[in-house]
Write an enzyme that holds these catalytic residues in place. Sequence first.
Site, mmCIF file in Angstrom:
data_model
loop_
_atom_site.group_PDB
_atom_site.id
_atom_site.type_symbol
_atom_site.label_atom_id
_atom_site.label_comp_id
_atom_site.label_asym_id
_atom_site.label_seq_id
_atom_site.Cartn_x
_atom_site.Cartn_y
_atom_site.Cartn_z
ATOM 1 N N LYS A 238 71.173 -41.289 -36.705
ATOM 2 C CA LYS A 238 72.433 -40.600 -36.406
ATOM 3 C C LYS A 238 72.300 -39.102 -36.683
ATOM 4 C CE LYS A 238 75.150 -44.767 -37.369
ATOM 5 N NZ LYS A 238 76.041 -45.523 -38.266
ATOM 6 N N GLN B 46 78.748 -45.378 -44.102
ATOM 7 C CA GLN B 46 77.829 -46.386 -43.575
ATOM 8 C C GLN B 46 78.083 -47.737 -44.257
ATOM 9 O OE1 GLN B 46 75.812 -45.892 -40.984
ATOM 10 N NE2 GLN B 46 74.921 -47.924 -41.044
ATOM 11 N N ASP C 48 84.075 -43.721 -36.463
ATOM 12 C CA ASP C 48 83.687 -45.122 -36.242
ATOM 13 C C ASP C 48 84.771 -45.920 -35.525
ATOM 14 O OD1 ASP C 48 81.124 -45.928 -37.126
ATOM 15 O OD2 ASP C 48 81.723 -45.650 -39.215
HETATM 16 N N1 GUN Z 1 76.695 -50.457 -40.155
HETATM 17 C C1 GUN Z 1 76.219 -51.089 -39.055
HETATM 18 N N2 GUN Z 1 76.778 -50.559 -37.945
HETATM 19 C C2 GUN Z 1 77.621 -49.585 -38.351
HETATM 20 C C3 GUN Z 1 78.478 -48.677 -37.660
HETATM 21 O O1 GUN Z 1 78.595 -48.665 -36.430
HETATM 22 N N3 GUN Z 1 79.166 -47.804 -38.449
HETATM 23 C C4 GUN Z 1 79.067 -47.803 -39.803
HETATM 24 N N4 GUN Z 1 79.808 -46.931 -40.481
HETATM 25 N N5 GUN Z 1 78.293 -48.642 -40.468
HETATM 26 C C5 GUN Z 1 77.556 -49.522 -39.740
#
Ligand code: GUN
Length: 286
Positions: free
Chosen positions: A53, A97, A120
């Site tokens: 990311k 996350q 998100d």
């Molecule tokens: N953990 C696995 N996928 C995601 C996601 O799309 N966003 C976040 N914040 N954590 C994750």
Amino acid sequence: MTTIIDGKALAKAIREDVKKEVLELTEKTGVSPHLVVILIGDDPASHSYVKAKERACKNAGIRSTKLLREPNISQSQLLDLIGTLNRDDDVHGILVQLPLPKHIDENQVLLTIKKEKDVDGFHPLNIAALHMNEDGILPATPKGILTMLKSTNTPLKGKKAVVVGRSNIVGKPTAALLLKEHATVTIAHSRTEDLSYHTRDADILVAAAGRAKMITGDMIKEGAVVIDVGVNRMDDRLVGDVDFDDLLGKASFLTPVPGGVGPMTIASLLENTLACYKNLKGIARD
Ligand code: GUN
């Protein structure tokens, strides 16, 4: 014949569009979008997702800041940190996350993130917007899945869509998005009896249950469009929830793992970060 949906190429095109707009707006406003990622603990998968990311942000001209915290961080310390970021005008997106350590109340954390900075799309008000057909931030993976489906020009209206998996991050919002597109949607999951009965009926099948190669060729309809959301480690390589080779020749469209949904999730996250920045700066969204 099966056409492989190239998530990497689709994602690249989206990332380039985002970058172009980010550069234009940064020049106009003097401030680039800024995403803050909170990463707790040392789960290797989470660290590698966050790294991807950060890299994508950098390439798109989006500033990103990673805040690493120990797994023993208290609930109130984490909520205070989010509160500080909520109030910081120079932060346009906040991402915590997941998964979080067991002692942290995930719902409370997601509720605390200011909905306008919720890149998100996990805040209850953004989830409500999705279910009420209102504008909001869509969760990145479901958004990427829909973009992939649309890229195939497969009609969704009136079609049977089966989503295998009922997570808050993927299964449930993907089902809601497909419903919004007028598909007839079934959500199946680990407790579903006779899973094949449902999957064999699907024109569109989204596999998001987190079990390696669980969807085999005999479980799908000839000509189905199959989206594989799974990321499972098997003998030191990544495999999806779909037995890829077994579906070749039977599915009409199929996404690979890696190189399918994963890159689309990141591209959608960049789109969401840009959308939050524009909203906060009062720049009209198109
Ligand atoms: N953990 C696995 N996928 C995601 C996601 O799309 N966003 C976040 N914040 N954590 C994750």
